[in-house]
Design a protein around this motif. Structure first.
Motif, mmCIF file in Angstrom:
data_model
loop_
_atom_site.group_PDB
_atom_site.id
_atom_site.type_symbol
_atom_site.label_atom_id
_atom_site.label_comp_id
_atom_site.label_asym_id
_atom_site.label_seq_id
_atom_site.Cartn_x
_atom_site.Cartn_y
_atom_site.Cartn_z
ATOM 1 N N GLU A 14 0.802 -1.239 0.000
ATOM 2 C CA GLU A 14 0.000 0.000 0.000
ATOM 3 C C GLU A 14 0.836 1.291 0.000
ATOM 4 O O GLU A 14 0.434 2.274 -0.635
ATOM 5 N N PRO A 15 1.986 1.330 0.673
ATOM 6 C CA PRO A 15 2.772 2.578 0.631
ATOM 7 C C PRO A 15 3.369 2.892 -0.739
ATOM 8 O O PRO A 15 3.824 4.013 -0.960
ATOM 9 N N GLY A 16 3.406 1.893 -1.646
ATOM 10 C CA GLY A 16 3.879 2.162 -3.001
ATOM 11 C C GLY A 16 5.387 2.164 -3.210
ATOM 12 O O GLY A 16 5.893 2.917 -4.049
ATOM 13 N N SER A 35 7.526 -0.288 -10.331
ATOM 14 C CA SER A 35 6.886 0.717 -9.478
ATOM 15 C C SER A 35 5.399 0.853 -9.732
ATOM 16 O O SER A 35 4.722 1.556 -9.006
ATOM 17 N N TRP A 36 4.911 0.221 -10.768
ATOM 18 C CA TRP A 36 3.493 0.351 -11.111
ATOM 19 C C TRP A 36 2.751 -0.866 -10.569
ATOM 20 O O TRP A 36 2.567 -1.866 -11.267
ATOM 21 N N HIS A 37 2.321 -0.767 -9.338
ATOM 22 C CA HIS A 37 1.629 -1.869 -8.659
ATOM 23 C C HIS A 37 0.738 -1.280 -7.577
ATOM 24 O O HIS A 37 0.923 -0.141 -7.146
ATOM 25 N N MET A 38 -0.238 -2.070 -7.136
ATOM 26 C CA MET A 38 -1.122 -1.621 -6.051
ATOM 27 C C MET A 38 -1.748 -2.824 -5.362
ATOM 28 O O MET A 38 -1.835 -3.909 -5.931
ATOM 29 N N ALA A 39 -2.201 -2.601 -4.130
ATOM 30 C CA ALA A 39 -2.979 -3.617 -3.431
ATOM 31 C C ALA A 39 -4.378 -3.674 -4.037
ATOM 32 O O ALA A 39 -4.929 -2.651 -4.454
ATOM 33 N N VAL A 40 -4.934 -4.878 -4.093
ATOM 34 C CA VAL A 40 -6.285 -5.081 -4.643
ATOM 35 C C VAL A 40 -7.211 -5.716 -3.598
ATOM 36 O O VAL A 40 -8.407 -5.450 -3.573
ATOM 37 N N ALA A 48 -2.174 -5.919 -7.990
ATOM 38 C CA ALA A 48 -2.177 -5.646 -9.429
ATOM 39 C C ALA A 48 -0.834 -5.033 -9.804
ATOM 40 O O ALA A 48 -0.229 -4.317 -9.002
ATOM 41 N N CYS A 49 -0.381 -5.322 -11.018
ATOM 42 C CA CYS A 49 0.859 -4.690 -11.486
ATOM 43 C C CYS A 49 0.843 -4.616 -13.000
ATOM 44 O O CYS A 49 0.078 -5.319 -13.662
ATOM 45 N N ILE A 50 1.678 -3.733 -13.512
ATOM 46 C CA ILE A 50 1.806 -3.553 -14.960
ATOM 47 C C ILE A 50 3.154 -4.127 -15.412
ATOM 48 O O ILE A 50 4.218 -3.640 -15.004
ATOM 49 N N LEU A 134 -1.840 -5.506 -17.490
ATOM 50 C CA LEU A 134 -2.243 -5.509 -16.074
ATOM 51 C C LEU A 134 -2.492 -6.937 -15.584
ATOM 52 O O LEU A 134 -3.427 -7.604 -16.032
ATOM 53 N N ILE A 136 -3.210 -9.482 -12.290
ATOM 54 C CA ILE A 136 -3.618 -9.595 -10.894
ATOM 55 C C ILE A 136 -2.903 -10.820 -10.320
ATOM 56 O O ILE A 136 -3.048 -11.936 -10.840
ATOM 57 N N PRO B 15 4.903 7.333 -7.159
ATOM 58 C CA PRO B 15 5.443 7.172 -5.790
ATOM 59 C C PRO B 15 4.453 6.539 -4.811
ATOM 60 O O PRO B 15 4.850 6.140 -3.717
ATOM 61 N N GLY B 16 3.144 6.494 -5.171
ATOM 62 C CA GLY B 16 2.182 5.819 -4.308
ATOM 63 C C GLY B 16 1.650 6.621 -3.131
ATOM 64 O O GLY B 16 1.359 6.054 -2.073
ATOM 65 N N TRP B 36 -5.102 2.669 -2.761
ATOM 66 C CA TRP B 36 -4.920 1.527 -3.661
ATOM 67 C C TRP B 36 -5.068 2.007 -5.099
ATOM 68 O O TRP B 36 -6.153 1.964 -5.688
ATOM 69 N N MET B 38 -2.485 2.879 -8.939
ATOM 70 C CA MET B 38 -1.173 2.772 -9.596
ATOM 71 C C MET B 38 -1.237 3.419 -10.974
ATOM 72 O O MET B 38 -2.312 3.548 -11.567
ATOM 73 N N ALA B 39 -0.071 3.798 -11.485
ATOM 74 C CA ALA B 39 0.033 4.250 -12.870
ATOM 75 C C ALA B 39 -0.100 3.045 -13.796
ATOM 76 O O ALA B 39 0.358 1.943 -13.477
ATOM 77 N N ILE B 50 -8.778 0.979 -6.910
ATOM 78 C CA ILE B 50 -9.776 0.069 -6.343
ATOM 79 C C ILE B 50 -10.800 0.898 -5.576
ATOM 80 O O ILE B 50 -10.469 1.559 -4.584
ATOM 81 N N HIS B 155 2.352 8.420 2.637
ATOM 82 C CA HIS B 155 2.016 7.081 2.150
ATOM 83 C C HIS B 155 1.420 6.253 3.266
ATOM 84 O O HIS B 155 1.988 6.181 4.360
ATOM 85 N N ALA B 156 0.298 5.578 2.995
ATOM 86 C CA ALA B 156 -0.359 4.765 4.019
ATOM 87 C C ALA B 156 0.377 3.442 4.218
ATOM 88 O O ALA B 156 0.739 2.772 3.247
#
Lengths: 182, 182
Positions: A14-16, A35-40, A48-50, A134, A136, B15-16, B36, B38-39, B50, B155-156
């Protein structure tokens, strides 16, 4: 490394932070910077990521459906950037950068011994791979290194500069709606 | 606020940081807190995020297909957390938190005057909304406040604590593969 409970995984995504992604293909390990990712989702943890066809790791990931996301801390910042600036097509990056691959439990892609945390992942959904690259991923096993005293991660600013984690704000008492996240 | 070139947008998402998301529904503005995201693409800038049916903003976003992503800096950290701990269902959050809505150019959702940057977004893809709450947004117009001297985002960490941007590492000379990102 010791097991990290799966419900703790999103707290590191989550902090990225900039992360590393390892893959394995025909017995050969590779690693890329991402660097292109996030929590889902919290549990099971989904990320998720690219990752696009121009990334050499794309073929291994689509073929085997497995990877490891490794979280580097700031002492690895220069190495992490350099890993993102060469290709597994012509470089053995584990050897070149002195990374130590460690056998994972549930996937063939290796953990990285030098990283603070490692998440073994299986591809859960590929619906948007063709359109956006993308993926998952589901984290099926997670690890952390209890002896890794450096906890500060770093974040890409998209221009060759990076933010290192600074001051920590403790706002727990304001999280009245989300007691389960504390 | 002045226009921010669209090719600069990903540099503030990658950077998130924690962001705010505004929506408009039947003349009523709302705002939520989000981590949550991302780029997904440089230009046109695409952002994945999300937002689930349990979020009050979900209905406005699915109905109108528009929102604004606003990037707060650290002086707004406490307010941003509080925004994420109440609901637009029973709260006028712009009023409660003293945020100033500013008319956007291409969407009905408002910009937030107090934020360093604002991105006007249209929903580009909803394929994974039902399964994961995953929206793909296209940024159609971007703004930044040149008088906003505080640049540090936060950032969380998923537990009610937040990392504030600390030291900046300049590793531009190592970005040999990505000269276009410099």
């Amino acid at each position: 490394m010791i097991e990290l409970p799966l419900e703790e995984v999103y707290k590191l995504i989550e902090p990225g932070p900039v992360v590393l992604v390892t893959t394995e293909n025909n017995g050969v390990n590779n690693v890329m910077t991402m660097s292109w990712h996030m929590a889902v989702e919290f549990v099971p943890p989904l990320i998720a990521c690219i990752i696009v066809p121009g990334d050499y790791s794309f073929n291994a990931l689509t073929k085997n459906g497995e990877c490891v996301i490794a979280v580097p801390t700031v002492e690895l910042a220069e190495k992490t950037v350099d890993i993102g600036n060469c290709s597994g097509e012509d470089t053995d990056k584990f050897k070149k950068f002195g990374l130590t691959p460690v056998a994972a439990e549930k996937v063939k892609a290796p953990l990285i011994s030098e990283c603070f945390a490692n998440f073994e992942c299986r591809v859960e959904d590929t619906t948007l791979v063709e359109k956006f690259g993308l993926f998952i991923l589901e984290v099926v096993k997670a690890w952390t290194d209890p002896d890794h005293t450096e906890k500060r991660t770093f974040h890409a600013r998209g221009d060759g500069t990076f933010e290192v984690d600074g001051k920590i704000l403790n706002l727990k008492e304001r999280m009245v709606k989300w007691p389960e996240c504390m």
